[in-house]
Design an enzyme around this catalytic site. Structure first.
Site, PDB file in Angstrom:
ATOM      1  CB  VAL A 161      -0.998   0.043   1.187  1.00 37.61           C
ATOM      2  CG1 VAL A 161      -2.051  -1.048   1.058  1.00 37.61           C
ATOM      3  CG2 VAL A 161      -0.289  -0.025   2.537  1.00 37.61           C
ATOM      4  CB  SER A 178      -5.974   1.900  17.072  1.00 39.26           C
ATOM      5  OG  SER A 178      -5.633   1.423  18.358  1.00 39.26           O
ATOM      6  CE1 TYR A 227      -1.000   0.428  14.831  1.00 38.19           C
ATOM      7  CE2 TYR A 227      -1.928   0.963  16.977  1.00 38.19           C
ATOM      8  CZ  TYR A 227      -2.007   0.300  15.772  1.00 38.19           C
ATOM      9  OH  TYR A 227      -3.106  -0.489  15.501  1.00 38.19           O
ATOM     10  CB  ALA A 250       1.397   9.898  15.561  1.00 37.62           C
TER      11      ALA A 250
HETATM   12  N1  LIG Z   1      -4.941  -6.237  16.653  1.00 39.47           N
HETATM   13  C1  LIG Z   1      -5.288  -5.156  17.346  1.00 39.47           C
HETATM   14  O1  LIG Z   1      -5.352  -5.178  18.590  1.00 39.47           O
HETATM   15  C2  LIG Z   1      -5.652  -3.877  16.646  1.00 39.47           C
HETATM   16  C3  LIG Z   1      -6.199  -2.849  17.415  1.00 39.47           C
HETATM   17  C4  LIG Z   1      -6.545  -1.659  16.809  1.00 39.47           C
HETATM   18  C5  LIG Z   1      -6.352  -1.488  15.452  1.00 39.47           C
HETATM   19  N2  LIG Z   1      -5.812  -2.486  14.714  1.00 39.47           N
HETATM   20  C6  LIG Z   1      -5.621  -2.224  13.288  1.00 39.47           C
HETATM   21  O2  LIG Z   1      -6.352  -3.185  12.542  1.00 39.47           O
HETATM   22  C7  LIG Z   1      -5.704  -3.418  11.288  1.00 39.47           C
HETATM   23  C8  LIG Z   1      -5.474  -4.898  11.112  1.00 39.47           C
HETATM   24  O3  LIG Z   1      -4.576  -5.311  12.145  1.00 39.47           O
HETATM   25  P1  LIG Z   1      -4.353  -6.833  12.585  1.00 39.47           P
HETATM   26  O4  LIG Z   1      -4.458  -6.885  14.052  1.00 39.47           O
HETATM   27  O5  LIG Z   1      -5.176  -7.758  11.746  1.00 39.47           O
HETATM   28  O6  LIG Z   1      -2.813  -6.943  12.238  1.00 39.47           O
HETATM   29  P2  LIG Z   1      -1.989  -8.074  11.476  1.00 39.47           P
HETATM   30  O7  LIG Z   1      -0.567  -7.767  11.733  1.00 39.47           O
HETATM   31  O8  LIG Z   1      -2.526  -9.421  11.844  1.00 39.47           O
HETATM   32  O9  LIG Z   1      -2.389  -7.774   9.961  1.00 39.47           O
HETATM   33  C9  LIG Z   1      -1.954  -6.607   9.311  1.00 39.47           C
HETATM   34  C10 LIG Z   1      -1.990  -6.867   7.835  1.00 39.47           C
HETATM   35  O10 LIG Z   1      -1.469  -5.699   7.176  1.00 39.47           O
HETATM   36  C11 LIG Z   1      -0.697  -6.146   6.082  1.00 39.47           C
HETATM   37  N3  LIG Z   1       0.313  -5.140   5.709  1.00 39.47           N
HETATM   38  C12 LIG Z   1       1.324  -4.643   6.454  1.00 39.47           C
HETATM   39  N4  LIG Z   1       2.061  -3.776   5.734  1.00 39.47           N
HETATM   40  C13 LIG Z   1       1.485  -3.722   4.487  1.00 39.47           C
HETATM   41  C14 LIG Z   1       1.786  -3.014   3.300  1.00 39.47           C
HETATM   42  N5  LIG Z   1       2.825  -2.169   3.219  1.00 39.47           N
HETATM   43  N6  LIG Z   1       0.984  -3.199   2.221  1.00 39.47           N
HETATM   44  C15 LIG Z   1      -0.077  -4.043   2.286  1.00 39.47           C
HETATM   45  N7  LIG Z   1      -0.413  -4.747   3.395  1.00 39.47           N
HETATM   46  C16 LIG Z   1       0.367  -4.587   4.482  1.00 39.47           C
HETATM   47  C17 LIG Z   1      -0.022  -7.415   6.588  1.00 39.47           C
HETATM   48  O11 LIG Z   1       0.396  -8.218   5.499  1.00 39.47           O
HETATM   49  C18 LIG Z   1      -1.143  -8.057   7.391  1.00 39.47           C
HETATM   50  O12 LIG Z   1      -1.931  -8.889   6.573  1.00 39.47           O
HETATM   51  C19 LIG Z   1      -4.406  -2.593  11.332  1.00 39.47           C
HETATM   52  O13 LIG Z   1      -4.601  -1.365  10.665  1.00 39.47           O
HETATM   53  C20 LIG Z   1      -4.193  -2.352  12.816  1.00 39.47           C
HETATM   54  O14 LIG Z   1      -3.427  -1.202  13.061  1.00 39.47           O
HETATM   55  C21 LIG Z   1      -5.461  -3.674  15.280  1.00 39.47           C
END
Ligand SMILES: NC(=O)c1ccc[n+]([C@@H]2O[C@H](COP(=O)([O-])OP(=O)(O)OC[C@H]3O[C@@H](n4cnc5c(N)ncnc54)[C@H](O)[C@@H]3O)[C@@H](O)[C@H]2O)c1
Length: 201
Positions: A18, A96, A109, A111
């Site tokens: 991305v 988040s 993060y 920010a």
């Molecule tokens: N897990 C949590 O507690 C939590 C809490 C709040 C927000 N989030 C947000 O939810 C979303 C999903 O998180 P998750 O927990 O499933 O994390 P995860 O690490 O399991 O998945 C993140 C995904 O993002 C993809 N990714 C990373 N860099 C990329 C890039 N440059 N181009 C394309 N894809 C890329 C990875 O391949 C992975 O599939 C994220 O934006 C995260 O910040 C997660």
């Protein structure tokens, strides 16, 4: 992808960085070619590079900015143009709770996740006039690969601070995405939906 196809849906997989605007554009074109149009964009990609402020390296600050903010910008800019032509669409961003409350060790993060809220509200105004709804989900701590890196005692503290007494499941967030993407949310625009079990950081 197989689950979608087994349930009579159509699915394609376009591996995309991305952060790379050209790759995003290529995937957009492939999707339009294969599926005709894009109704919903979910900006879900995100990373962490946690560390205390005074020990955080510039490269970790920049990498998180690049994926969590520039990535959202690249994907939305590309897709919004197509949605504007049809005057309909729905965009959902992954923010988040730490973008709302802040968190120790997550300068970069938090920010970006606060930035995602700014993008969401700006686009809700700018794109809303063109029939495109833009909302964000702000999850609490969800049991995924991302939180596997968080020390056990921090996760236990988060569970303790959560009235529902547990971490979220990926499905908890997926249902929120489904609601926001559906016609049931047809008058919901610019919302930041917290899915956090009542967690207050
Ligand atoms: N897990 C949590 O507690 C939590 C809490 C709040 C927000 N989030 C947000 O939810 C979303 C999903 O998180 P998750 O927990 O499933 O994390 P995860 O690490 O399991 O998945 C993140 C995904 O993002 C993809 N990714 C990373 N860099 C990329 C890039 N440059 N181009 C394309 N894809 C890329 C990875 O391949 C992975 O599939 C994220 O934006 C995260 O910040 C997660």
């Amino acid at each position: 992808m197989n689950i979608i196809r087994e349930n009579s849906g159509e699915a394609i997989f376009c591996p995309t960085d991305v952060c790379n605007a050209q790759e995003v554009q290529n995937s957009l074109e492939m999707t339009l070619q294969e599926l005709g149009q894009i109704d919903i964009l979910i900006n879900n990609a995100g990373i962490t590079r946690d560390g205390f402020l005074t020990r955080m390296e510039l490269k970790d600050w920049q990498k998180v900015m690049e994926v969590n903010l520039t990535g959202v910008f690249n994907c939305t800019r590309a897709v919004a143009e197509k949605m504007m032509e049809r005057e309909e669409g729905c965009i959902i961003n992954a923010s988040s709770v730490v973008g709302v409350y802040g968190n120790i060790g997550q300068t970069n993060y938090s920010a970006t996740k606060a930035g995602v809220i700014g993008l969401t509200r700006s686009w809700a105004k700018e794109l809303g006039r063109k029939g495109i709804r833009v909302n964000a989900v702000a999850p609490g701590f969800i049991a995924t690969k991302m939180t596997e890196k968080v020390p056990e005692k921090v996760l236990d503290r988060m569970k303790g601070n959560t009235p529902l007494g547990r971490l979220g499941k990926p499905e908890d967030v997926a249902w929120a995405y489904l609601y926001l993407a559906s016609d049931h949310a047809s008058f919901v625009n610019g919302a930041i939906l917290q899915v956090d079990g009542g967690l207050v950081l």
